[in-house]
Motif scaffolding. Structure first.
Motif, PDB file in Angstrom:
ATOM      1  N   ILE A   1      21.575  40.106  -9.783  1.00  0.00           N
ATOM      2  CA  ILE A   1      21.528  38.735  -9.269  1.00  0.00           C
ATOM      3  C   ILE A   1      20.119  38.368  -8.828  1.00  0.00           C
ATOM      4  O   ILE A   1      19.612  37.279  -9.130  1.00  0.00           O
ATOM      5  N   ILE A   2      19.468  39.305  -8.106  1.00  0.00           N
ATOM      6  CA  ILE A   2      18.099  39.057  -7.638  1.00  0.00           C
ATOM      7  C   ILE A   2      17.155  38.881  -8.820  1.00  0.00           C
ATOM      8  O   ILE A   2      16.287  37.990  -8.826  1.00  0.00           O
ATOM      9  N   LEU A   3      17.319  39.703  -9.859  1.00  0.00           N
ATOM     10  CA  LEU A   3      16.470  39.588 -11.047  1.00  0.00           C
ATOM     11  C   LEU A   3      16.662  38.241 -11.736  1.00  0.00           C
ATOM     12  O   LEU A   3      15.697  37.619 -12.204  1.00  0.00           O
ATOM     13  N   VAL A   4      17.925  37.794 -11.807  1.00  0.00           N
ATOM     14  CA  VAL A   4      18.203  36.496 -12.418  1.00  0.00           C
ATOM     15  C   VAL A   4      17.550  35.379 -11.616  1.00  0.00           C
ATOM     16  O   VAL A   4      16.933  34.453 -12.176  1.00  0.00           O
ATOM     17  N   ILE A   5      17.671  35.443 -10.301  1.00  0.00           N
ATOM     18  CA  ILE A   5      17.073  34.425  -9.434  1.00  0.00           C
ATOM     19  C   ILE A   5      15.554  34.402  -9.600  1.00  0.00           C
ATOM     20  O   ILE A   5      14.933  33.336  -9.716  1.00  0.00           O
ATOM     21  N   ILE A   6      14.951  35.614  -9.599  1.00  0.00           N
ATOM     22  CA  ILE A   6      13.503  35.706  -9.776  1.00  0.00           C
ATOM     23  C   ILE A   6      13.091  35.115 -11.117  1.00  0.00           C
ATOM     24  O   ILE A   6      12.098  34.376 -11.216  1.00  0.00           O
ATOM     25  N   TYR A   7      13.866  35.419 -12.159  1.00  0.00           N
ATOM     26  CA  TYR A   7      13.555  34.898 -13.502  1.00  0.00           C
ATOM     27  C   TYR A   7      13.621  33.376 -13.514  1.00  0.00           C
ATOM     28  O   TYR A   7      12.737  32.703 -14.064  1.00  0.00           O
ATOM     29  N   VAL A   8      14.665  32.809 -12.894  1.00  0.00           N
ATOM     30  CA  VAL A   8      14.818  31.355 -12.861  1.00  0.00           C
ATOM     31  C   VAL A   8      13.673  30.713 -12.088  1.00  0.00           C
ATOM     32  O   VAL A   8      13.098  29.695 -12.507  1.00  0.00           O
ATOM     33  N   VAL A   9      13.322  31.299 -10.935  1.00  0.00           N
ATOM     34  CA  VAL A   9      12.236  30.746 -10.109  1.00  0.00           C
ATOM     35  C   VAL A   9      10.923  30.785 -10.864  1.00  0.00           C
ATOM     36  O   VAL A   9      10.148  29.813 -10.880  1.00  0.00           O
ATOM     37  N   LEU A  10      10.630  31.951 -11.498  1.00  0.00           N
ATOM     38  CA  LEU A  10       9.384  32.058 -12.245  1.00  0.00           C
ATOM     39  C   LEU A  10       9.327  31.069 -13.405  1.00  0.00           C
ATOM     40  O   LEU A  10       8.286  30.463 -13.685  1.00  0.00           O
ATOM     41  N   ALA A  11      10.462  30.905 -14.088  1.00  0.00           N
ATOM     42  CA  ALA A  11      10.507  29.948 -15.188  1.00  0.00           C
ATOM     43  C   ALA A  11      10.276  28.533 -14.687  1.00  0.00           C
ATOM     44  O   ALA A  11       9.569  27.732 -15.318  1.00  0.00           O
ATOM     45  N   PHE A  12      10.840  28.200 -13.525  1.00  0.00           N
ATOM     46  CA  PHE A  12      10.666  26.869 -12.958  1.00  0.00           C
ATOM     47  C   PHE A  12       9.211  26.636 -12.558  1.00  0.00           C
ATOM     48  O   PHE A  12       8.637  25.567 -12.815  1.00  0.00           O
ATOM     49  N   VAL A  13       8.596  27.659 -11.914  1.00  0.00           N
ATOM     50  CA  VAL A  13       7.200  27.525 -11.475  1.00  0.00           C
ATOM     51  C   VAL A  13       6.268  27.418 -12.665  1.00  0.00           C
ATOM     52  O   VAL A  13       5.301  26.645 -12.675  1.00  0.00           O
ATOM     53  N   ARG A  14       6.550  28.199 -13.688  1.00  0.00           N
ATOM     54  CA  ARG A  14       5.658  28.233 -14.852  1.00  0.00           C
ATOM     55  C   ARG A  14       5.678  26.910 -15.607  1.00  0.00           C
ATOM     56  O   ARG A  14       4.639  26.378 -15.992  1.00  0.00           O
ATOM     57  N   HIS A  15       6.825  26.360 -15.834  1.00  0.00           N
ATOM     58  CA  HIS A  15       6.929  25.143 -16.651  1.00  0.00           C
ATOM     59  C   HIS A  15       6.972  23.892 -15.779  1.00  0.00           C
ATOM     60  O   HIS A  15       6.492  22.846 -16.183  1.00  0.00           O
ATOM     61  N   GLY A  16       7.551  24.000 -14.612  1.00  0.00           N
ATOM     62  CA  GLY A  16       7.624  22.869 -13.704  1.00  0.00           C
ATOM     63  C   GLY A  16       8.495  21.765 -14.236  1.00  0.00           C
ATOM     64  O   GLY A  16       8.838  21.721 -15.417  1.00  0.00           O
ATOM     65  N   PRO A  17       8.853  20.800 -13.359  1.00  0.00           N
ATOM     66  CA  PRO A  17       9.676  19.691 -13.828  1.00  0.00           C
ATOM     67  C   PRO A  17       8.845  18.717 -14.654  1.00  0.00           C
ATOM     68  O   PRO A  17       7.640  18.595 -14.464  1.00  0.00           O
ATOM     69  N   ALA A  18       9.432  18.080 -15.570  1.00  0.00           N
ATOM     70  CA  ALA A  18       8.710  17.103 -16.403  1.00  0.00           C
ATOM     71  C   ALA A  18       8.288  15.902 -15.556  1.00  0.00           C
ATOM     72  O   ALA A  18       9.114  15.325 -14.836  1.00  0.00           O
ATOM     73  N   LEU A  19       6.969  15.562 -15.546  1.00  0.00           N
ATOM     74  CA  LEU A  19       6.452  14.441 -14.739  1.00  0.00           C
ATOM     75  C   LEU A  19       6.655  13.113 -15.490  1.00  0.00           C
ATOM     76  O   LEU A  19       6.413  13.025 -16.690  1.00  0.00           O
ATOM     77  N   PRO A  20       7.072  12.078 -14.808  1.00  0.00           N
ATOM     78  CA  PRO A  20       7.282  10.784 -15.480  1.00  0.00           C
ATOM     79  C   PRO A  20       5.929  10.173 -15.896  1.00  0.00           C
ATOM     80  O   PRO A  20       4.934  10.321 -15.201  1.00  0.00           O
ATOM     81  N   SER A  21       5.855   9.504 -17.010  1.00  0.00           N
ATOM     82  CA  SER A  21       4.625   8.887 -17.510  1.00  0.00           C
ATOM     83  C   SER A  21       4.342   7.591 -16.777  1.00  0.00           C
ATOM     84  O   SER A  21       5.260   6.809 -16.487  1.00  0.00           O
ATOM     85  N   CYS A  22       3.023   7.354 -16.404  1.00  0.00           N
ATOM     86  CA  CYS A  22       2.651   6.123 -15.702  1.00  0.00           C
ATOM     87  C   CYS A  22       2.340   4.991 -16.657  1.00  0.00           C
ATOM     88  O   CYS A  22       2.106   3.851 -16.248  1.00  0.00           O
ATOM     89  N   PHE A  23       2.194   5.267 -17.944  1.00  0.00           N
ATOM     90  CA  PHE A  23       1.829   4.240 -18.939  1.00  0.00           C
ATOM     91  C   PHE A  23       2.977   4.049 -19.900  1.00  0.00           C
ATOM     92  O   PHE A  23       3.602   4.992 -20.315  1.00  0.00           O
TER      93      PHE A  23
END
Length: 219
Positions: free
Chosen positions: A197-219
């Motif tokens: 479970i801890i490994l899965v959580i770490i994997y998800v967190v790292l994946a989130f940090v690495r790619h991050g949420p998609a930022l909305p376009s200002c133009f």
């Protein structure tokens, strides 16, 4: 209660023995050895109160045990057969020249282990049921010990009252070992699950940090 005392002897010379409780079975056993006639192979049982001395003599080597009468005959004689085979395999021809109690330091531990096994492990009886009751045991008649001991030599068998708890002690120890084993495996499984479970959580967190949420376009 099962098997409480065991002895291996050459003739009347004791080579190894073990007692699972406070008793004078050793004294009575040696009297039995002195009184048994002849040198022929034999299987015999002698009753003393609610305890029975079972004896197996083969090729000059005698194995004897004292068991509660509730143990029947199959288990004690299976125990004697096992002890005889182990003793011969271990010491070979040395048994014919050994000094009194020459094998006691080493073999008394074997007697103790096998007494516990044949007294408390259900597999001991299950195996012998599969093999079938030994033919020589079927013909063993249980005689009163007075028939082998002279009247003036008879000793009263003294068994400590704690012997009544011997069988329960054997079973409790075995159940305790099984319980500890069960708890240990359960803890191992829980630990492995937590690590996954801890490994899965770490994997998800790292994946989130690495790619991050998609930022909305200002133009």
């Amino acid at each position: 209660m099962g098997i409480l005392y065991a002895l291996v002897a050459r003739g009347s010379v004791a080579l190894a023995e073990f007692s699972g409780t406070a008793t004078n079975a050793s004294t009575i056993a040696k009297q039995i050895l002195d009184k048994i006639p002849g040198n022929n192979d034999t299987h015999v049982s002698y009753s003393q109160d609610r305890f029975i001395f079972h004896l197996k003599r083969t090729d000059g080597l005698t194995v004897l045990c004292m068991a509660d009468d509730n143990a029947g005959r199959r288990i004690p004689f299976a125990f004697l057969e096992e002890i005889h085979q182990r003793f011969v395999r271990t010491y070979g021809r040395a048994v014919f020249s050994a000094q009194p109690y020459g094998m006691n330091d080493e073999f008394s531990r074997v007697l103790s282990q096998q007494m516990e096994y044949f007294s408390s492990d259900p597999n001991a009886d299950r195996i012998n049921r599969l093999k079938g009751e030994m033919s020589q045991v079927k013909n063993v008649m249980i005689e009163n010990i007075d028939k082998v001991l002279e009247r003036g030599d008879r000793l009263e068998l003294l068994v400590d009252k704690t012997a009544n708890m011997q069988g329960n002690t054997f079973r409790f120890r075995k159940q305790a070992r099984r319980f500890r084993s069960t708890v240990w495996w359960r803890n191992v499984k829980l630990t492995i699950a937590l690590i996954l479970i801890i490994l899965v959580i770490i994997y998800v967190v790292l994946a989130f940090v690495r790619h991050g949420p998609a930022l909305p376009s200002c133009f």
